[in-house]
Every structure is written in C-alpha cells, then in structure tokens.
Enzyme design. Structure first.
Site, PDB file in Angstrom:
ATOM      1  CB  SER A 142      -0.877   0.011   1.255  1.00 24.68           C
ATOM      2  OG  SER A 142      -1.543   1.255   1.349  1.00 24.68           O
ATOM      3  CE1 TYR A 155      -3.710  -1.871   5.257  1.00 20.18           C
ATOM      4  CE2 TYR A 155      -2.823   0.270   4.656  1.00 20.18           C
ATOM      5  CZ  TYR A 155      -3.371  -0.944   4.293  1.00 20.18           C
ATOM      6  OH  TYR A 155      -3.584  -1.227   2.960  1.00 20.18           O
TER       7      TYR A 155
HETATM    8  N1  LIG Z   1      -8.561  -0.091  -1.332  1.00 20.14           N
HETATM    9  C1  LIG Z   1      -7.480   0.646  -1.192  1.00 20.14           C
HETATM   10  O1  LIG Z   1      -7.541   1.883  -1.210  1.00 20.14           O
HETATM   11  C2  LIG Z   1      -6.151  -0.017  -1.042  1.00 20.14           C
HETATM   12  C3  LIG Z   1      -5.005   0.791  -1.190  1.00 20.14           C
HETATM   13  C4  LIG Z   1      -3.759   0.215  -1.059  1.00 20.14           C
HETATM   14  C5  LIG Z   1      -3.658  -1.128  -0.760  1.00 20.14           C
HETATM   15  N2  LIG Z   1      -4.768  -1.883  -0.603  1.00 20.14           N
HETATM   16  C6  LIG Z   1      -4.574  -3.293  -0.292  1.00 20.14           C
HETATM   17  O2  LIG Z   1      -5.147  -4.073  -1.323  1.00 20.14           O
HETATM   18  C7  LIG Z   1      -5.654  -5.297  -0.794  1.00 20.14           C
HETATM   19  C8  LIG Z   1      -7.102  -5.474  -1.191  1.00 20.14           C
HETATM   20  O3  LIG Z   1      -7.829  -4.350  -0.761  1.00 20.14           O
HETATM   21  P1  LIG Z   1      -9.318  -4.081  -1.275  1.00 20.14           P
HETATM   22  O4  LIG Z   1      -9.563  -2.636  -1.051  1.00 20.14           O
HETATM   23  O5  LIG Z   1      -9.497  -4.676  -2.605  1.00 20.14           O
HETATM   24  O6  LIG Z   1     -10.138  -4.900  -0.172  1.00 20.14           O
HETATM   25  P2  LIG Z   1     -11.726  -5.106  -0.011  1.00 20.14           P
HETATM   26  O7  LIG Z   1     -12.473  -4.581  -1.185  1.00 20.14           O
HETATM   27  O8  LIG Z   1     -12.079  -4.606   1.346  1.00 20.14           O
HETATM   28  O9  LIG Z   1     -11.834  -6.719  -0.043  1.00 20.14           O
HETATM   29  C9  LIG Z   1     -11.161  -7.482   0.908  1.00 20.14           C
HETATM   30  C10 LIG Z   1     -11.231  -8.943   0.518  1.00 20.14           C
HETATM   31  O10 LIG Z   1     -10.490  -9.717   1.478  1.00 20.14           O
HETATM   32  C11 LIG Z   1     -11.324 -10.742   2.020  1.00 20.14           C
HETATM   33  N3  LIG Z   1     -10.857 -10.984   3.386  1.00 20.14           N
HETATM   34  C12 LIG Z   1     -10.806 -10.074   4.408  1.00 20.14           C
HETATM   35  N4  LIG Z   1     -10.265 -10.630   5.484  1.00 20.14           N
HETATM   36  C13 LIG Z   1      -9.988 -11.926   5.166  1.00 20.14           C
HETATM   37  C14 LIG Z   1      -9.429 -13.004   5.885  1.00 20.14           C
HETATM   38  N5  LIG Z   1      -9.033 -12.866   7.173  1.00 20.14           N
HETATM   39  N6  LIG Z   1      -9.280 -14.186   5.260  1.00 20.14           N
HETATM   40  C15 LIG Z   1      -9.656 -14.335   3.962  1.00 20.14           C
HETATM   41  N7  LIG Z   1     -10.189 -13.350   3.220  1.00 20.14           N
HETATM   42  C16 LIG Z   1     -10.360 -12.161   3.822  1.00 20.14           C
HETATM   43  C17 LIG Z   1     -12.734 -10.189   1.910  1.00 20.14           C
HETATM   44  O11 LIG Z   1     -13.673 -11.271   1.941  1.00 20.14           O
HETATM   45  P3  LIG Z   1     -15.254 -10.987   2.324  1.00 20.14           P
HETATM   46  O12 LIG Z   1     -15.875 -10.349   1.103  1.00 20.14           O
HETATM   47  O13 LIG Z   1     -15.806 -12.345   2.566  1.00 20.14           O
HETATM   48  O14 LIG Z   1     -15.278 -10.091   3.517  1.00 20.14           O
HETATM   49  C18 LIG Z   1     -12.647  -9.510   0.538  1.00 20.14           C
HETATM   50  O15 LIG Z   1     -12.738 -10.459  -0.508  1.00 20.14           O
HETATM   51  C19 LIG Z   1      -5.421  -5.230   0.715  1.00 20.14           C
HETATM   52  O16 LIG Z   1      -4.235  -5.921   1.045  1.00 20.14           O
HETATM   53  C20 LIG Z   1      -5.272  -3.738   0.994  1.00 20.14           C
HETATM   54  O17 LIG Z   1      -4.465  -3.491   2.120  1.00 20.14           O
HETATM   55  C21 LIG Z   1      -6.009  -1.363  -0.754  1.00 20.14           C
END
Ligand SMILES: NC(=O)c1ccc[n+]([C@@H]2O[C@H](COP(=O)([O-])OP(=O)(O)OC[C@H]3O[C@@H](n4cnc5c(N)ncnc54)[C@H](OP(=O)(O)O)[C@@H]3O)[C@@H](O)[C@H]2O)c1
Length: 249
Positions: A142, A155
């Site tokens: 991130s 985080y």
């Molecule tokens: N969004 C941002 O702005 C952003 C920016 C930088 C980095 N990131 C990184 O990118 C990655 C994905 O982020 P996102 O925004 O796409 O996330 P998101 O839309 O919130 O989706 C999270 C996913 O992870 C699953 N999940 C959560 N906890 C879990 C666990 N303990 N075991 C198995 N599955 C689990 C959720 O399943 P359920 O649907 O069943 O809950 C969902 O499929 C993360 O590592 C985040 O730190 C995100």
C-alpha cells in the site's frame, strides 16, 4: 490466454482488487482458487460469472489468519487443479483509523495477523507446490506504508513487515526458481476506504500525478498480471508502484 495451464491462488477474491484479479486471471485462462471471509453470496456470484465465461474457478471460505483453514484451501486447490504456480496475498479487512495514542495492542495484532500471519500461512502451505513449478508469489502492499498518513500506524507497521518478508523470501526462495514481489496500490474506491468522505477520495485523485485520478481495482489487477507473466522471469524482490504515481517519494 497468457496464463493458460497455470494455477493461481488469490486471498480475498470476493471484493475489490481480489475480485477484479480473479476475473482477469481466469480470462487469461489460469485456473483460479480464491478465499473469502464473510461474503459467501459474492463468492458464488463470482464463480458463476467466471464459469459462464469458460473459466475454471472455486471460492472457499478460509480465514488467512487460520493455518488449518489455509492448508485446507491449498489442499483443495491441488486436488482440483494439480499444481500451484502463483500465490497472491491480497486479503485484508477494513478498519477504523485511529491516532496511535488511541490505538491498543489489539489494533496492531489484528493488522499483523491479517497482513503478516496471513501471507505466512499461505506461503508455508503453498511452498512445496510452488517449488515444483518454480512459481511466483505476489504480495499486495500500500502507498500508505510507503508514505504514511495520520491515524494508520498499525496498518503501516504490518504492511511494512510484509515488504520485509517479500525481500527476505526473494533472497531465500530464488534457489528454487521462485520469484517474490510486491504490487503497491494507491487509494481505491473499495470497501477498504468506505469510511472516507467522498471529498477525501477526490483529493487523493487530485494528488495523483498520472491523469489526476485514483486507480481502479481492475488497473491494479492488470499490474499484478504483468508480474505473473513469463516475461517477468528476471523480476524478483521488486515493489511495483501501481498508483498512478501517488506517493512516488
Ligand atoms: N482499497 C485501497 O484503497 C487499497 C489501497 C492500497 C492497498 N490496498 C490493499 O489491497 C488489498 C485489497 O484491498 P481491497 O480494497 O481490494 O479490499 P476489499 O475490497 O475490502 O476486499 C477485501 C477482501 O479480502 C477478504 N478478506 C478479508 N479478510 C480476510 C481473511 N481474514 N481471510 C480471507 N479473506 C479475507 C474479503 O472477503 P469478504 O468479502 O468475505 O469479507 C474480501 O474479498 C489489501 O491488502 C489492501 O491493504 C487497498
């Protein structure tokens, strides 16, 4: 068709980056297994949509923090598809932002469990299979960890540990032909940022050098796919910034 014959495992496939990635991997003809935590409905929808387009996929409830559940997920993937070429550690649950002064050790432990123990469990379980295929691991970072902002100390700490693990494993697993890299997204409109006011997300766009807009989960998934291709065979220990230049420094 660039990943035909390959098998990819994605943690957190039901929403956001993971969901876009499962679809794109399947469109490249990789067979895909993904985990989820709560959204069984979204998992079944994703399976149906991928299969309708001729893809091979399964989704399984497996909490990345739980080694037994991760082992069961990996075993199921091997029994279904026979091999593992690619592991993408992406799963993460949204959290409430807090100043360090208001944070507890539980806030730190929760992030370490998701962002360090989760990838640890996945990599340990998949390693014997990755060795056989000279596979590849991609961990999701991130920009928040590269350039911290207020109220995210837990985080930032856990994500930075994941950068450390990535480099250490790039070093140790190279002898098995296994590549280990990071992809670093900037802010995206996913559940992760659901608590941010629209004004804040707009400001993130204005701070993004490339085209003055934040990226999309699909664009981050495209960057992940690039690292998975044969053409990336010399790339290991790298951090690919997929943020439109957000947090370049
Ligand atoms: N969004 C941002 O702005 C952003 C920016 C930088 C980095 N990131 C990184 O990118 C990655 C994905 O982020 P996102 O925004 O796409 O996330 P998101 O839309 O919130 O989706 C999270 C996913 O992870 C699953 N999940 C959560 N906890 C879990 C666990 N303990 N075991 C198995 N599955 C689990 C959720 O399943 P359920 O649907 O069943 O809950 C969902 O499929 C993360 O590592 C985040 O730190 C995100």
């Amino acid at each position: 068709m660039r990943l035909k014959g390959k098998v990819a495992l994605v943690t957190g496939g039901t929403r956001g980056i993971g969901n876009a990635l499962v679809r794109k991997l399947a469109a490249e003809r990789a067979a895909v297994g993904f985990t989820y935590l709560k959204h069984e409905d979204l998992a079944r929808e994703l399976e149906e949509s991928v299969r309708k387009n001729g893809g091979q996929v399964f989704g399984m409830k497996a909490d990345v923090r739980n080694a037994a559940e991760v082992n069961a997920f990996v075993s199921h993937a091997v029994s279904q598809f026979g091999r593992i070429d690619l592991v993408i550690n992406n799963a993460h649950q949204a959290y409430e932002a807090k100043f360090f002064e208001d944070a507890t050790w539980e806030d730190f432990q929760r992030e370490i469990d998701q962002l360090v123990k989760g990838p640890f469990n996945m990599i340990q379980a998949a390693l014997p299979h990755l060795k056989k295929c000279r596979g590849s691991i991609i961990n999701i970072g991130s920009t928040m960890a590269r350039a911290p902002r207020f109220k995210h100390s837990f985080y930032v700490t856990a994500k930075r540990a994941l950068y450390g693990l990535t480099e250490a494993l790039a070093l140790e697993l190279g002898k098995h032909g296994i590549r280990v890299n990071m992809v670093t997204p900037g802010p995206l409109n996913t559940e992760h940022n659901a608590s941010h006011p629209a004004e804040r997300m707009k400001k993130f766009g204005e701070e993004t050098p490339l085209n003055n807009r934040i990226g999309t989960p699909e664009e981050v998934a495209d960057a992940i796919i690039l690292l998975a291709l044969e053409e990336a065979r010399l790339i290991t220990g790298a951090d690919v910034l997929a943020s439109g230049g957000f947090a370049i420094a």
